[in-house]
Design a protein around this motif. Sequence first.
Motif, PDB file in Angstrom:
ATOM      1  N   MET A   1       0.830  -1.198   0.000  1.00  0.00           N
ATOM      2  CA  MET A   1       0.000   0.000   0.000  1.00  0.00           C
ATOM      3  C   MET A   1       0.871   1.257   0.000  1.00  0.00           C
ATOM      4  O   MET A   1       0.477   2.310   0.473  1.00  0.00           O
ATOM      5  CB  MET A   1      -0.943   0.014   1.202  1.00  0.00           C
ATOM      6  N   LEU A   2       2.090   1.149  -0.539  1.00  0.00           N
ATOM      7  CA  LEU A   2       3.004   2.280  -0.511  1.00  0.00           C
ATOM      8  C   LEU A   2       2.590   3.358  -1.487  1.00  0.00           C
ATOM      9  O   LEU A   2       2.831   4.533  -1.289  1.00  0.00           O
ATOM     10  CB  LEU A   2       4.424   1.798  -0.826  1.00  0.00           C
TER      11      LEU A   2
ATOM     12  N   VAL B   1       0.859  -7.310   9.012  1.00  0.00           N
ATOM     13  CA  VAL B   1       0.534  -8.448   8.152  1.00  0.00           C
ATOM     14  C   VAL B   1       1.797  -8.996   7.504  1.00  0.00           C
ATOM     15  O   VAL B   1       2.001 -10.221   7.424  1.00  0.00           O
ATOM     16  CB  VAL B   1      -0.501  -8.039   7.095  1.00  0.00           C
ATOM     17  N   GLU B   2       2.665  -8.108   7.056  1.00  0.00           N
ATOM     18  CA  GLU B   2       3.904  -8.549   6.412  1.00  0.00           C
ATOM     19  C   GLU B   2       4.799  -9.302   7.401  1.00  0.00           C
ATOM     20  O   GLU B   2       5.509 -10.253   7.028  1.00  0.00           O
ATOM     21  CB  GLU B   2       4.639  -7.337   5.840  1.00  0.00           C
ATOM     22  N   MET B   3       4.766  -8.890   8.668  1.00  0.00           N
ATOM     23  CA  MET B   3       5.613  -9.526   9.672  1.00  0.00           C
ATOM     24  C   MET B   3       5.183 -10.955   9.987  1.00  0.00           C
ATOM     25  O   MET B   3       6.012 -11.772  10.398  1.00  0.00           O
ATOM     26  CB  MET B   3       5.633  -8.675  10.948  1.00  0.00           C
ATOM     27  N   VAL B   4       3.905 -11.261   9.818  1.00  0.00           N
ATOM     28  CA  VAL B   4       3.439 -12.614  10.155  1.00  0.00           C
ATOM     29  C   VAL B   4       3.065 -13.441   8.932  1.00  0.00           C
ATOM     30  O   VAL B   4       2.863 -14.655   9.048  1.00  0.00           O
ATOM     31  CB  VAL B   4       2.229 -12.565  11.111  1.00  0.00           C
ATOM     32  N   ARG B   5       3.001 -12.795   7.769  1.00  0.00           N
ATOM     33  CA  ARG B   5       2.630 -13.543   6.563  1.00  0.00           C
ATOM     34  C   ARG B   5       3.663 -14.622   6.256  1.00  0.00           C
ATOM     35  O   ARG B   5       4.871 -14.389   6.327  1.00  0.00           O
ATOM     36  CB  ARG B   5       2.516 -12.599   5.371  1.00  0.00           C
TER      37      ARG B   5
ATOM     38  N   THR C   1      -3.932   0.162  15.183  1.00  0.00           N
ATOM     39  CA  THR C   1      -2.507   0.138  15.547  1.00  0.00           C
ATOM     40  C   THR C   1      -2.274  -0.686  16.812  1.00  0.00           C
ATOM     41  O   THR C   1      -1.238  -1.359  16.927  1.00  0.00           O
ATOM     42  CB  THR C   1      -1.966   1.564  15.751  1.00  0.00           C
ATOM     43  N   GLU C   2      -3.213  -0.653  17.744  1.00  0.00           N
ATOM     44  CA  GLU C   2      -3.072  -1.485  18.939  1.00  0.00           C
ATOM     45  C   GLU C   2      -3.106  -2.969  18.568  1.00  0.00           C
ATOM     46  O   GLU C   2      -2.295  -3.769  19.069  1.00  0.00           O
ATOM     47  CB  GLU C   2      -4.193  -1.159  19.930  1.00  0.00           C
ATOM     48  N   LEU C   3      -4.017  -3.334  17.692  1.00  0.00           N
ATOM     49  CA  LEU C   3      -4.099  -4.729  17.252  1.00  0.00           C
ATOM     50  C   LEU C   3      -2.876  -5.111  16.438  1.00  0.00           C
ATOM     51  O   LEU C   3      -2.382  -6.241  16.531  1.00  0.00           O
ATOM     52  CB  LEU C   3      -5.380  -4.945  16.447  1.00  0.00           C
ATOM     53  N   ALA C   4      -2.366  -4.169  15.646  1.00  0.00           N
ATOM     54  CA  ALA C   4      -1.159  -4.449  14.860  1.00  0.00           C
ATOM     55  C   ALA C   4       0.016  -4.774  15.773  1.00  0.00           C
ATOM     56  O   ALA C   4       0.824  -5.673  15.478  1.00  0.00           O
ATOM     57  CB  ALA C   4      -0.831  -3.255  13.967  1.00  0.00           C
TER      58      ALA C   4
END
Length: 385
Positions: free
Chosen positions: A1-2, A265-269, A330-333
């Motif tokens: 999404m950049l 998402v990228e960190m856990v994908r 952001t808290e959930l992230a």
Amino acid sequence: MLELAETTQNPGDGPSIVELTNSILPILAQRAGSIDESDTFVGANYALLKDTGLVRAGVPTELGGLGAEVPELCEMLKSIARVCGSTALAFSMHTHQVAIPAWRWRNQKVTAVEPLLRRVASEQIILLSSGGSDWIGGSGTATKVDGGYRITARKRFTSGAAAGNVLMTGAVLEDESGARSVLHFGVPMASPEVSIEDTWRTLGMRGTGSNDVMIENLFVPDGSVAFSRTAGQWHPVFQIIGTIAFPLIYAVYLGVAESARDIAVEMVRGKSASDHVIGLVGRMETSLRAAQIAHRWMLEVVGRNEPSAETINEVMIGRSLVARHSIEVTELAMEVAGGAAFYRSNGLERCFRDIQGARYHPMQPGPQSHYAGSFALGLSIENIF
């Protein structure tokens, strides 16, 4: 999404707002971490915004600008916020101070704003907002003198102060009977009576340079006062300001939330995710969609082109929902990413800190709920802000 999705094109043969915005995102992203860590003002990024012409994005094409209206300006700010929240928030203050007179020029045929808009287009001057320290109540003092007024004030939360050319602000004039009115005018930042006090040491949005602007005995001629209104009471011009400004400002916080979601998402994908983590991701997606829908509603309200007490109510409901759900995203992230979120290098903790600013712009939850409840019940809302 950049990257900012392709939506509309500018008239003519030049690059679109989308292309201009996308062209600077890699540089903004590269600088963002060091700006945050060192409390450095994003001043160097203003040079990029000028070089691309984005400073004049909201000026009508007929007056020399790029002709972007509020929805496209929101996409521009949201895209910038995904890579650097501080640049986006500081620039949103200039952007809404351009969008408001542009709206009045288009929709109300107010020709008095033309010189200012033409200056933004031709000279690429930067407009500053003192809305965070003024709002409906006003701040500072105005004393009547021959031919004008003497102004003394401290304007807090002046984002982008060091880059600004004109501060769009006001001061309170009290008459002999004790009645208070707010005079509105522009203050040249180069005036010797104007200085910047370096006060901005904060949890988040550290690069916005939202320092205090000090005005000491500045003379403002009668002819430079744009309008006057009763202090502490809604005025039709502030209904325009509130309706147009807040979708732009909260586009920034939505962009920060979208960035936090993407990082998490990228960190856990591709990793073995537990049911717990999958559930957290699902909740994060749901909260993000709620924020996006609320912001879309704000833009629908702007699209009516009828600023009023009702549009203030609807936009401020949207502002509260975007803030609430963006903070929740952001808290959930942070939970999705786990302990890795605690490291600055991932960028997620910066999103978490930057998003906290969404709590503090007008109308905060208490006044907003009071306004919405009073509006629903047919009670007076003119002094609720």
